[in-house]
Scaffold this active site. Structure first.
Site, PDB file in Angstrom:
ATOM      1  N   SER A  87       0.862  -1.199   0.000  1.00  0.00           N
ATOM      2  CA  SER A  87       0.000   0.000   0.000  1.00  0.00           C
ATOM      3  C   SER A  87       0.889   1.237   0.000  1.00  0.00           C
ATOM      4  O   SER A  87       2.017   1.185   0.538  1.00  0.00           O
ATOM      5  CB  SER A  87      -0.869   0.010   1.259  1.00  0.00           C
ATOM      6  OG  SER A  87      -1.465   1.281   1.440  1.00  0.00           O
TER       7      SER A  87
ATOM      8  N   TYR B  82      -0.949  -0.678  10.499  1.00  0.00           N
ATOM      9  CA  TYR B  82      -1.163  -1.275   9.170  1.00  0.00           C
ATOM     10  C   TYR B  82      -0.056  -0.804   8.224  1.00  0.00           C
ATOM     11  O   TYR B  82       0.501  -1.606   7.459  1.00  0.00           O
ATOM     12  CB  TYR B  82      -2.550  -0.845   8.678  1.00  0.00           C
ATOM     13  CG  TYR B  82      -2.852  -1.098   7.223  1.00  0.00           C
ATOM     14  CD1 TYR B  82      -3.229  -2.361   6.775  1.00  0.00           C
ATOM     15  CD2 TYR B  82      -2.799  -0.055   6.287  1.00  0.00           C
ATOM     16  CE1 TYR B  82      -3.533  -2.577   5.437  1.00  0.00           C
ATOM     17  CE2 TYR B  82      -3.101  -0.267   4.953  1.00  0.00           C
ATOM     18  CZ  TYR B  82      -3.472  -1.531   4.532  1.00  0.00           C
ATOM     19  OH  TYR B  82      -3.775  -1.740   3.207  1.00  0.00           O
TER      20      TYR B  82
ATOM     21  N   LYS C 205       2.755  -2.754   5.893  1.00  0.00           N
ATOM     22  CA  LYS C 205       2.873  -2.590   4.441  1.00  0.00           C
ATOM     23  C   LYS C 205       4.287  -2.153   4.048  1.00  0.00           C
ATOM     24  O   LYS C 205       4.774  -2.517   2.971  1.00  0.00           O
ATOM     25  CB  LYS C 205       1.809  -1.611   3.940  1.00  0.00           C
ATOM     26  CG  LYS C 205       0.384  -2.148   4.075  1.00  0.00           C
ATOM     27  CD  LYS C 205       0.209  -3.423   3.272  1.00  0.00           C
ATOM     28  CE  LYS C 205      -1.194  -3.981   3.300  1.00  0.00           C
ATOM     29  NZ  LYS C 205      -1.388  -5.129   2.416  1.00  0.00           N
TER      30      LYS C 205
HETATM   31  N1  LIG Z   1      -8.741  -0.800  -0.909  1.00  0.00           N
HETATM   32  C1  LIG Z   1      -7.739   0.025  -0.734  1.00  0.00           C
HETATM   33  O1  LIG Z   1      -7.891   1.255  -0.689  1.00  0.00           O
HETATM   34  C2  LIG Z   1      -6.345  -0.519  -0.611  1.00  0.00           C
HETATM   35  C3  LIG Z   1      -5.277   0.388  -0.710  1.00  0.00           C
HETATM   36  C4  LIG Z   1      -3.982  -0.084  -0.605  1.00  0.00           C
HETATM   37  C5  LIG Z   1      -3.751  -1.427  -0.410  1.00  0.00           C
HETATM   38  N2  LIG Z   1      -4.813  -2.300  -0.314  1.00  0.00           N
HETATM   39  C6  LIG Z   1      -4.501  -3.702  -0.122  1.00  0.00           C
HETATM   40  O2  LIG Z   1      -5.157  -4.454  -1.126  1.00  0.00           O
HETATM   41  C7  LIG Z   1      -5.346  -5.783  -0.661  1.00  0.00           C
HETATM   42  C8  LIG Z   1      -6.750  -6.244  -0.975  1.00  0.00           C
HETATM   43  O3  LIG Z   1      -7.671  -5.400  -0.326  1.00  0.00           O
HETATM   44  P1  LIG Z   1      -9.080  -5.014  -0.947  1.00  0.00           P
HETATM   45  O4  LIG Z   1      -9.206  -3.556  -0.767  1.00  0.00           O
HETATM   46  O5  LIG Z   1      -9.253  -5.600  -2.278  1.00  0.00           O
HETATM   47  O6  LIG Z   1     -10.044  -5.720   0.126  1.00  0.00           O
HETATM   48  P2  LIG Z   1     -11.493  -6.417   0.005  1.00  0.00           P
HETATM   49  O7  LIG Z   1     -12.234  -5.946  -1.192  1.00  0.00           O
HETATM   50  O8  LIG Z   1     -12.106  -6.259   1.339  1.00  0.00           O
HETATM   51  O9  LIG Z   1     -11.109  -7.952  -0.246  1.00  0.00           O
HETATM   52  C9  LIG Z   1     -10.356  -8.623   0.701  1.00  0.00           C
HETATM   53  C10 LIG Z   1     -10.216 -10.074   0.276  1.00  0.00           C
HETATM   54  O10 LIG Z   1      -9.383 -10.755   1.213  1.00  0.00           O
HETATM   55  C11 LIG Z   1     -10.115 -11.830   1.816  1.00  0.00           C
HETATM   56  N3  LIG Z   1      -9.637 -11.961   3.184  1.00  0.00           N
HETATM   57  C12 LIG Z   1      -9.805 -11.119   4.209  1.00  0.00           C
HETATM   58  N4  LIG Z   1      -9.220 -11.613   5.325  1.00  0.00           N
HETATM   59  C13 LIG Z   1      -8.679 -12.801   4.972  1.00  0.00           C
HETATM   60  C14 LIG Z   1      -7.970 -13.799   5.680  1.00  0.00           C
HETATM   61  N5  LIG Z   1      -7.700 -13.695   6.995  1.00  0.00           N
HETATM   62  N6  LIG Z   1      -7.584 -14.908   5.004  1.00  0.00           N
HETATM   63  C15 LIG Z   1      -7.854 -15.062   3.689  1.00  0.00           C
HETATM   64  N7  LIG Z   1      -8.525 -14.149   2.975  1.00  0.00           N
HETATM   65  C16 LIG Z   1      -8.937 -13.033   3.615  1.00  0.00           C
HETATM   66  C17 LIG Z   1     -11.576 -11.448   1.654  1.00  0.00           C
HETATM   67  O11 LIG Z   1     -12.476 -12.548   1.640  1.00  0.00           O
HETATM   68  P3  LIG Z   1     -13.063 -13.253   2.980  1.00  0.00           P
HETATM   69  O12 LIG Z   1     -13.691 -12.178   3.799  1.00  0.00           O
HETATM   70  O13 LIG Z   1     -14.017 -14.273   2.458  1.00  0.00           O
HETATM   71  O14 LIG Z   1     -11.901 -13.906   3.658  1.00  0.00           O
HETATM   72  C18 LIG Z   1     -11.538 -10.813   0.268  1.00  0.00           C
HETATM   73  O15 LIG Z   1     -11.484 -11.810  -0.743  1.00  0.00           O
HETATM   74  C19 LIG Z   1      -4.961  -5.767   0.820  1.00  0.00           C
HETATM   75  O16 LIG Z   1      -3.637  -6.234   0.968  1.00  0.00           O
HETATM   76  C20 LIG Z   1      -5.020  -4.290   1.172  1.00  0.00           C
HETATM   77  O17 LIG Z   1      -4.158  -3.994   2.251  1.00  0.00           O
HETATM   78  C21 LIG Z   1      -6.101  -1.865  -0.411  1.00  0.00           C
END
Ligand SMILES: NC(=O)c1ccc[n+]([C@@H]2O[C@H](COP(=O)([O-])OP(=O)(O)OC[C@H]3O[C@@H](n4cnc5c(N)ncnc54)[C@H](OP(=O)(O)O)[C@@H]3O)[C@@H](O)[C@H]2O)c1
Length: 256
Positions: free
Chosen positions: A147, A160, A164
């Site tokens: 991130s 967090y 990262k």
């Molecule tokens: N969205 C943002 O603004 C943003 C920005 C920078 C970085 N990121 C990074 O992007 C990545 C993905 O995030 P996202 O925004 O796409 O989130 P999201 O839409 O909430 O999706 C998260 C995914 O991870 C799964 N998950 C959550 N906890 C888990 C666990 N303990 N074990 C296995 N699977 C798990 C969830 O499914 P289940 O609930 O079924 O497990 C879901 O498939 C993360 O690393 C996050 O830190 C996001």
């Protein structure tokens, strides 16, 4: 050789039932990869795998539920993938956790420990489970979804962001260790993306404005806008790139 061709490559993507991970799985499948859909809940994983198989043909996606907090689950993810597809060529450590928002003084040990476990140590576990076969074949790409938080100080999601930043260092260390065997390790650092994970940020008008006002592109990102970076890092197009963090953030980190 086609720069972005993933035909026949096997990609495991954690957290691929929705959000950024799902977009990465869909785009990798579109570029020819066989993909493994994984998250904690079997139902949503099955749905995504079925959608991909319906679009690209049977046998292109399987669902293997796994909680990244569990070493046993991660080993099963690797074993089931090897059993179904024979090998793993691309590993995307995408799933992450953030149970706390607020000043560092308020975080409890359990919350801090969970963040470090799921976002750093679990990535280490899974990468180490997959690496031996990549090192033996002298081919493989590991991608960690970090991130832009890991590049900045922040008063709201500090722990967090520590995790990262550690992911970026994990990629640098492993890139140095495994470069001689042609196994590459890179990170993607997204800015704010419209997913469930970041809902508490983009649903708050004040916080949203704080992000979009200084951003050159004046908006937050969509999950699919992160997927291309993952396809690139998995594909021959990035053959000479390792240990790096690719920032995809609408320009927010380069602006005043
Ligand atoms: N969205 C943002 O603004 C943003 C920005 C920078 C970085 N990121 C990074 O992007 C990545 C993905 O995030 P996202 O925004 O796409 O989130 P999201 O839409 O909430 O999706 C998260 C995914 O991870 C799964 N998950 C959550 N906890 C888990 C666990 N303990 N074990 C296995 N699977 C798990 C969830 O499914 P289940 O609930 O079924 O497990 C879901 O498939 C993360 O690393 C996050 O830190 C996001």
């Amino acid at each position: 050789m086609q720069l972005f061709d993933l035909t026949g490559q096997v990609a495991v993507i954690t957290g691929s039932s929705r959000g950024i991970g799902k977009a990465i799985a869909e785009r990798m499948a579109e570029h020819g990869a066989k993909v493994v859909i994984s998250s904690r809940k079997p139902g949503p994983c099955d749905e995504v795998a079925s959608e991909i198989n319906a679009k690209h043909g049977e046998g292109r996606a399987i669902a293997v539920p796994a909680n990244i907090a569990s070493k046993e689950d991660l080993q099963r993810l690797v074993d089931d993938t090897n059993a179904a597809f024979g090998q793993i060529d691309i590993l995307v450590c995408n799933a992450a956790t953030n149970p706390y928002a607020g000043p560092m003084a308020g975080i409890n040990d359990e919350q801090f420990g969970k963040i470090l476990q799921n976002n750093v140590v679990s990535n280490h576990w899974l990468i180490q489970m997959v690496a031996p076969q990549m090192l033996e074949r002298k081919a493989g790409s590991v991608i960690i979804v970090s991130s832009i938080g890991g590049l900045r100080g922040n008063a709201l999601i500090g722990a967090y962001n520590i995790s990262k930043a550690a992911d970026m260092q994990l990629a640098r260390n492993l890139a140095v260790e495994w470069g001689p065997s042609n196994v590459r390790v890179n990170c993607i650092a997204p800015g704010l993306v419209q997913t469930d994970f970041a809902r508490y940020l983009w649903e708050n008008p004040e916080l949203l404005k704080q992000v979009t006002d200084p951003a050159p592109l004046k908006r937050i990102g969509q999950p699919d806008e992160i997927a291309g970076a993952a396809v690139y890092l998995a594909a021959p197009a990035s053959a000479y790139m390792t240990g790096q963090t690719l920032v995809v953030d609408g320009g927010i980190t380069i602006a005043w």
